[in-house]
Design a protein around this motif. Structure first.
Motif, PDB file in Angstrom:
ATOM      1  N   ALA A 302     -24.342  20.480   4.169  1.00 46.26           N
ATOM      2  CA  ALA A 302     -24.321  20.543   5.638  1.00 46.26           C
ATOM      3  C   ALA A 302     -23.162  21.447   6.062  1.00 46.26           C
ATOM      4  O   ALA A 302     -22.015  21.210   5.673  1.00 46.26           O
ATOM      5  CB  ALA A 302     -24.161  19.145   6.232  1.00 46.26           C
ATOM      6  N   PRO A 351     -26.221  20.546  10.775  1.00 45.60           N
ATOM      7  CA  PRO A 351     -26.227  19.149  11.246  1.00 45.60           C
ATOM      8  C   PRO A 351     -27.072  18.987  12.491  1.00 45.60           C
ATOM      9  O   PRO A 351     -27.248  19.923  13.278  1.00 45.60           O
ATOM     10  CB  PRO A 351     -24.743  18.851  11.507  1.00 45.60           C
ATOM     11  N   VAL A 362     -20.766  17.324  10.761  1.00 48.83           N
ATOM     12  CA  VAL A 362     -20.978  17.475   9.320  1.00 48.83           C
ATOM     13  C   VAL A 362     -20.630  16.175   8.591  1.00 48.83           C
ATOM     14  O   VAL A 362     -21.328  15.759   7.657  1.00 48.83           O
ATOM     15  CB  VAL A 362     -20.147  18.657   8.793  1.00 48.83           C
ATOM     16  N   GLU A 365     -23.483  13.684   8.785  1.00 50.86           N
ATOM     17  CA  GLU A 365     -24.594  13.990   7.891  1.00 50.86           C
ATOM     18  C   GLU A 365     -24.324  13.479   6.478  1.00 50.86           C
ATOM     19  O   GLU A 365     -25.222  12.959   5.815  1.00 50.86           O
ATOM     20  CB  GLU A 365     -24.827  15.511   7.859  1.00 50.86           C
ATOM     21  N   ALA A 371     -26.955  14.672   3.521  1.00 50.11           N
ATOM     22  CA  ALA A 371     -26.368  15.823   2.824  1.00 50.11           C
ATOM     23  C   ALA A 371     -25.454  15.312   1.719  1.00 50.11           C
ATOM     24  O   ALA A 371     -24.881  14.223   1.812  1.00 50.11           O
ATOM     25  CB  ALA A 371     -25.614  16.720   3.795  1.00 50.11           C
TER      26      ALA A 371
END
Length: 453
Positions: A302, A351, A362, A365, A371
């Protein structure tokens, strides 16, 4: 020839008056109807039975009844007939006493061997951190003596917790302790719930004493859930059909080999065995993992635009068609170098909640599992260190606060400060009106002056 033999048999029974015995099996409905037929077997009798079916008056046919109750109740008590030959392996009187009163059997007690094994592993590999011992409800109810013996003579300080029937830790704060270094020893009846209880543990050492079959242990070590633990050691008892229960059974020590192919599969590995108070060979129970890389496994990254660490640019062909997103920056280059060195590939995604900001979007995620890696020039904070695994800092940023420059104060301002001039004036008049009358009075009070008539 056959006809002559048949005639000879008929003539023999006719001459000697023998009785022909025919077996008759009554139905269950006939039995339930209350038919009571006395079962007898008489050979060569002259009494004519009640039910006779014959074509010759000289030939008698006797029916033999089965599944009938005896009706020969004479009112006397008869001893039950015993078989003089004993079939089986009888236990001695001492063995029966040990089993019923002393609760001792001939089966070998494996508990001391397991306790010594855990103590040996703790002294060798867990001295740098405080171990946390966790046990589920089945182990607590059926094998509470095992946990008591482990805690009684444990060679170092230890913390223990309980896992309820919902496979949840009753004291969840044990997983988020103030110290980063924390090892775990789990007593579980179902090894598959260990990933749900502990979550991801990339650095801490995990020891699982599983009451599962060897097939279940190997299935867990080959599953995706085992990848949540890097330093993993599983202890399982060896059960073989036909083994003598009076002898000690060895304990088998397993671990896993991570990322054996591009799909991220794991492979169970037998490390060692423990029996008669010692290991079968001298090996490291927590070997290094992923020394040969990740076998080309693809990781989801991500990324958010945060120059100069991450640049998001849109490029197209010369004719303006085929627009595509191109990622560049310092962290992108570092990630590509790591992928080349450790043999893995990356797939960059954006994201979903960019309104939170580059770093927070981020981080969300990664925490939600969408991620595997996050890059966005993120700052290192205590919350992110607690919730995620962070890398070493590759850059240092310095921040300062600025204010207006202060000038030198005049001398009188330095003396009269910090009060304003009217404050000093009020204090002066108060001193003059209050101190002079007190100075000319021997009683040091104004009461006699005010009331002097």
């Amino acid at each position: 020839m056959a006809v002559s033999w048949f005639c000879a048999v008929i003539l023999f029974y006719y001459v000697f008056g023998e009785e022909v015995l025919i077996e008759y099996y009554p139905s269950q409905s006939h039995i339930d109807a209350g038919s009571k037929v006395q079962r007898k077997r008489e050979i060569k009798t002259n009494d004519l039975p009640n039910d006779v079916y014959t074509n010759d008056t000289s030939q008698q046919i006797k029916w033999r009844h089965f599944n009938q109750e005896e009706n020969d109740d004479d009112g006397e008590i008869h001893k039950r007939a015993l078989d003089p030959v004993f079939h089986g392996h009888p236990k001695t009187r001492e063995e029966l006493w040990n089993m019923h009163f002393l609760n001792e059997t001939a089966v070998f007690d494996q508990t001391p061997s397991l306790v010594n094994l855990l103590h040996n592993i703790s002294l060798t590999y867990l001295k740098d951190c405080v171990p946390v011992i966790l046990y589920d409800s089945q182990v607590k109810s059926k094998e509470s003596y095992l946990v008591q013996k482990v805690l009684k003579d444990f060679p170092m300080s230890v913390i223990h917790g309980y896992i309820n029937e919902s496979n949840e830790l009753v004291q969840p704060k044990l997983l988020h302790a103030s110290t980063d270094c924390q090892h775990y020893i789990l007593f579980l009846s179902d090894i598959k719930v260990s990933a749900k209880i502990l979550g991801k543990q990339p650095e801490n050492k995990i020891i699982i004493v599983a009451r599962s079959s060897q097939w279940a242990l190997k299935e867990f070590l080959a599953s995706v859930n085992s990848r949540m633990f890097v330093n993993l050691l599983v202890i399982g008892q060896s059960f073989k059909e036909g083994d003598d229960e009076t002898l000690e059974s060895p304990y088998i020590l397993y671990t896993h080999k991570l990322y054996t192919d591009g799909l991220g599969a794991s492979q169970p590995v037998v490390l060692n065995s423990w029996t008669h108070g010692k290991f079968s060979r001298n090996v490291d129970l927590f070997p290094l993992k992923m020394t040969e890389g990740y076998a080309g496994h693809r990781f989801v990254v991500a990324a958010a635009n945060q120059p100069p660490f991450v640049f998001r640019r849109i490029k197209s062909d010369l004719d303006g068609g085929n627009p595509r997103v191109v990622w560049e920056g310092v962290e992108i280059r570092i990630l590509k170098l790591l992928a080349e060195r450790n043999n893995f590939s990356i797939e960059i995604i954006e994201p979903r909640e960019l309104n939170l900001g580059p770093g927070d979007s981020v981080a969300k995620e990664v925490m939600l599992g969408r991620a595997d890696i996050g890059i966005a020039g993120m700052y290192l904070t205590s919350d992110r260190v607690r919730d995620m695994d962070v890398s070493m800092a590759h850059s240092h940023d310095c921040a300062i606060f600025i204010t207006l420059m202060s000038t030198a104060l005049p001398r009188y301002r330095a003396i009269l400060g910090p009060f304003h001039w009217h404050v000093w004036l009020a204090l002066t008049f108060t001193y003059l009106f209050g101190m002079f009358p007190l100075a000319f009075s021997d009683k040091h009070t104004l009461r006699h002056l005010l009331h002097n008539s």
